[in-house]
Each structure stands twice: as C-alpha cells, then as structure tokens.
Design an enzyme around this catalytic site. Structure first.
Site, PDB file in Angstrom:
ATOM      1  CB  CYS A  24      -0.782   0.063   1.179  1.00 58.73           C
ATOM      2  SG  CYS A  24      -2.221  -1.313   1.113  1.00 58.73           S
ATOM      3  CG  MET A 180      -2.848  -0.235  -3.364  1.00 66.39           C
ATOM      4  SD  MET A 180      -3.072  -1.466  -2.121  1.00 66.39           S
ATOM      5  CE  MET A 180      -3.772  -2.705  -2.919  1.00 66.39           C
ATOM      6  CB  SER A 181      -0.274   5.153  -1.556  1.00 67.18           C
ATOM      7  OG  SER A 181       0.596   4.300  -0.804  1.00 67.18           O
ATOM      8  CG  MET A 182      -4.841   6.335  -5.202  1.00 67.91           C
ATOM      9  SD  MET A 182      -6.198   6.544  -6.675  1.00 67.91           S
ATOM     10  CE  MET A 182      -6.906   4.906  -6.178  1.00 67.91           C
ATOM     11  CE  LYS A 184       1.780   7.020   1.812  1.00 64.77           C
ATOM     12  NZ  LYS A 184       1.134   5.722   1.360  1.00 64.77           N
TER      13      LYS A 184
END
Length: 465
Positions: A24, A180-182, A184
């Site tokens: 992630c 995942m890191s979306m 953030k």
C-alpha cells in the site's frame, strides 16, 4: 479441520500486515542506492532469470479460479493465516477483497439517495487512440495499455460526464478495490480543508497539537512538512533485515493481541512516538507512509473525529456517493490513514470531480476552494528533485498529492500496483484507474500510463474545438 496455534497465527498475520502495508505504500522508483527503504518484498518481485509474469488475461482471478466453488478447492484458497495473499497473481483477487482478510472500519455514504453520474460514452474512439510509451518508438493503443497495466477498472470523465467505463479481473461496478496510497491523498485533502477553514495551522509544530510526539522526530516538524513529506525521519523498509523499522511498525500495527513478553509499541500511534530523526526537516522530499499516519493523528486530534468519520462527514455523505467505502485498522481500531482505503470506481471519480470543481459537486460546495488551490500550487520542486523519481522529473508533492507540473497542470492521487486518480484541469478530465500490476512500484507503469493519459486529454480537447 485445519488448526494453527496462536503464536503461528500471530507470526503469519504479522507478515501479512507487513506485505499489505508494503504494497500500500511504495510509489514510483527512485534510484535504489538512495532509497533502500523502497525495496520490494521478495513475495512480490520475480527473481532475476525467472519466467515473465502471466499476462493480464492469464492471471485473471476468474481464469485461475481463486475462491470459486462451495467450498473452493484447497489449492484455490486465499485466506489467513497464509502470508502470500498480496503476492502475484493472488493479489489480483485480494485487491477486491481486503476486508475478508483484515479488520476494517466503514466510511459511510449515509442513507440518502446517490446522485447518478451522467454518461456520454465514447469508448470505441478512446480505445483506438495511440501513443508512444516513454523511451520507446513503438506505438500502443489505449486499449492495449489497459491489459499491459493489468487494469481492473477504468473510468474517464469529461466535463462531468462518463465517457469511458470498463471493468476487468476481480472488479465490477458493484465491487470495491484497494486504493492503496491514494488513501494518503484523501487524508491530505482533509488536512488541506481544515487548513483552509482556519481549524489547522500548517505552520504549527506537530508537538503543539500532539504532545505525545514531542520526543519523536515529528515533534519539531511543522504540520506542512508532514503534509508535504519533507520531514527528516529515520525509517527503514529493508525487508531483508528482521530488525528494520518496517517489521517493528508491522508488529505494532498487527490487529491480533500481542504475544506474551511483547514490549514494543502497540498500534500506529504508539509506534509514531518511537520514530527518531534523520536529516533536516524541510530539506528534501522523503516518501514515507508514517508521515500520513502522523497526519491522520493530527487531523483526528483537531477535528475530534477518526479519519474514517471525517472522510464520511465532509465528503462521502455529501458527494452523492453510491457505496460505502472502508479502511483497514490496527489492533486498537485506528484507521490506516496511509493506505487502508477501499472504494468503488465511480465514487473515486466523484473525488476527481470535487477536485476539478475546487470543492463543488452537484451544485453544492463541500469545502473551500482554497484547499484544492493549495494542492494545485504544488510543493517544492527542489526538495522533490532530491528524491530522484525518474518518471516524474519536474514534479512536486503537496498535501499528499503528486503534481506533474506539465502544460495541463495535471496532478494525481497515486497508489502502488497502478492505482490513480488523474486530474487534468485543462482538459476538464478525470481518469480513475484500479489495477493489480505484478510489481508494486509505479515507476514500472508510468512509462505507459502517463503518455496514455496525455493522449486521452489531447483527444478530449480536440473534441471541444
């Protein structure tokens, strides 16, 4: 009946959490000599000399038969306590089923009716668009790029209407997919909203808001340095070292009870208090997910809401969402602000429309336009350049969003294995892609993806003439 003792289960769940956390959090690929923390777990990267990964068609979960049947055959199970559910090709099923493997918390859409999106389909023409990948003289079509990038869902909106929508692999319009890191970028957007409303001072020191972090590396960083990931933190993701920070972090984040004799941190918040400094705050961009975990704590302390609750109250309930979203949590129920979100394709399209509309969607203002303006203004290009992202040269990072600084002013939320919300204000276009590319880093995917997005933007602009 399959039995496993508690210590074995804890071990495998620890490894599972570490792999999910790793999957992630990795992004585009800087030079490895400078960023050993961005190495990929062996479970996800084919070793040198091994066969080429199966194609998108060959690795389709329905073709491989993962979790099909009543019950599924033993060799088709994807479940705990196995630690390899995020290795390819199993990850192509896992990205649509994270809540079946890890504890989660809802991001409620409320009980009102969704606001339908309008359609102006143009899929045949878009599929036929051509472009050249970065560093290549070969021509590729848009349709070919979807399979090349192991696309699970693709949505394109132009002038607020859906012009392209397709689903593959584990995903259909009823399903949800790991962002995942979306995640953030959702956390960063919430922070930017609070800053724009005067509820959060981005020049304040972190310790003034979270006194528990005073003795950590975060204590004397500003909120803005956390938001833009220019903090100086000692944090290693060297998976070959059992004492690396990633493993300590993963033990802390594990949702299972800690084993007898465990004396380490328990949960995301306790771990953050142990992080030590390395380098100077503000000097360079360092992509480290623990920044987002700290930001999640900051906005929760300021707002009095968990990240999931604030995301629901400020955005999900008000943007006309079709589906609840959800986020994975640690053993204390703290949402994984840096990578735990799963959501529907069209609902992330609504996020893109909110960004295009500078806080307005369906004729209603959800938050001040200054929040989006701050993100679009970009971060320090000089600080970003020090990270060495080869496919993002000239870019920057602001409020947990990636800025390309291209001629169209495009910017994006990005997550490993190919997740993207790509916003192009000039073309009045939003692209949302869910994907399950065999390896995690977007540096492997950008050479195809970014020229493809530009080709669609140019085509849509040409239609307006």
């Amino acid at each position: 009946m399959f039995l496993v003792n508690a210590s074995t289960l804890r071990h495998w769940l620890l490894v599972s959490v570490a792999l999910v956390f790793a999957a992630c959090t990795r992004q585009a690929e800087p030079p490895q000599a400078e960023t050993p923390q961005e190495e990929t777990p062996k479970a996800e990267t084919p070793k040198a000399g091994t066969a080429k990964p199966m194609s998108a068609t060959e690795s389709d979960p329905s073709v491989l038969g993962w979790m099909q049947g009543f019950p599924p055959p033993a060799d088709k199970l994807i479940m705990q306590p196995d630690s390899n559910f995020f290795s390819f090709p199993k990850l192509r099923w896992t990205v649509c089923h994270l809540r079946e493997l890890l504890p989660t918390e809802q991001v409620s859409r409320g009980i009102g009716a969704p606001v339908p999106l309008s359609y102006a389909r143009d899929e045949e023409a878009i599929d036929a668009l051509t472009f050249k990948p970065m560093g290549s003289d070969d021509v590729m079509t848009w349709e070919e790029s979807l399979a090349a990038n192991y696309t699970d869902g693709m949505l394109i909106l132009h002038k607020g209407k859906i012009v392209y929508e397709k689903y593959f692999g584990c995903l259909d319009e009823l399903g949800k997919h790991g962002a995942m890191s979306m995640t953030k970028s959702m956390t960063g957007l919430l922070a930017e909203i609070l800053v724009a409303e005067g509820r959060l001072d981005d020049t304040a020191l972190v310790a003034s808001i979270i006194p528990e972090l005073e003795d950590s590396a975060f204590g004397n960083a500003t909120v803005r340095q956390v938001m833009d990931m220019t903090t100086g933190l000692s944090y290693s993701e060297d998976y070959s070292n059992p004492e690396a920070d990633i493993w300590i972090y993963s033990r802390a984040a594990s949702p299972l009870p800690k084993p007898a004799g465990y004396e380490g941190p328990d949960g995301y918040f306790e771990y953050l208090q142990t992080v030590q400094p390395e380098g100077e705050h503000g000097d360079a961009f360092h992509y480290k997910t623990i920044n987002t975990d700290a930001l999640g704590w900051i906005i929760s302390r300021v707002s009095g809401r968990e990240v999931t609750e604030l995301l629901s109250e400020r955005i999900w309930r008000r943007m006309g969402a079709e589906q609840d979203a959800y986020m994975t949590v640690d053993g204390k129920g703290v949402p994984f602000a840096g990578g735990g979100l799963s959501a529907g394709l069209r609902d992330l399209g609504r996020i893109g429309l909110l960004m295009l509309g500078e806080g307005v969607i369906n004729g209603e203002r959800l938050f001040p336009g200054e929040a989006v303006a701050s993100i679009r203004g970009g971060g320090s290009k000089a600080a970003f350049a020090k990270a060495g992202y080869k496919t993002l040269e000239g870019g920057s990072y602001r409020g947990m969003w990636w800025l390309f600084h291209n001629a169209h002013g495009a910017y994006a939320a990005r997550g490993v294995h190919g997740q993207t919300i790509y916003v192009d204000p000039t073309a009045n276009m939003v692209i949302v892609r869910f994907s399950s590319y065999p390896t995690a880093k977007n540096g492997k995917i950008d050479p195809t993806s970014l020229p493809a997005y530009q080709a669609v933007a140019d085509y849509l602009l040409s239609r307006q003439m």
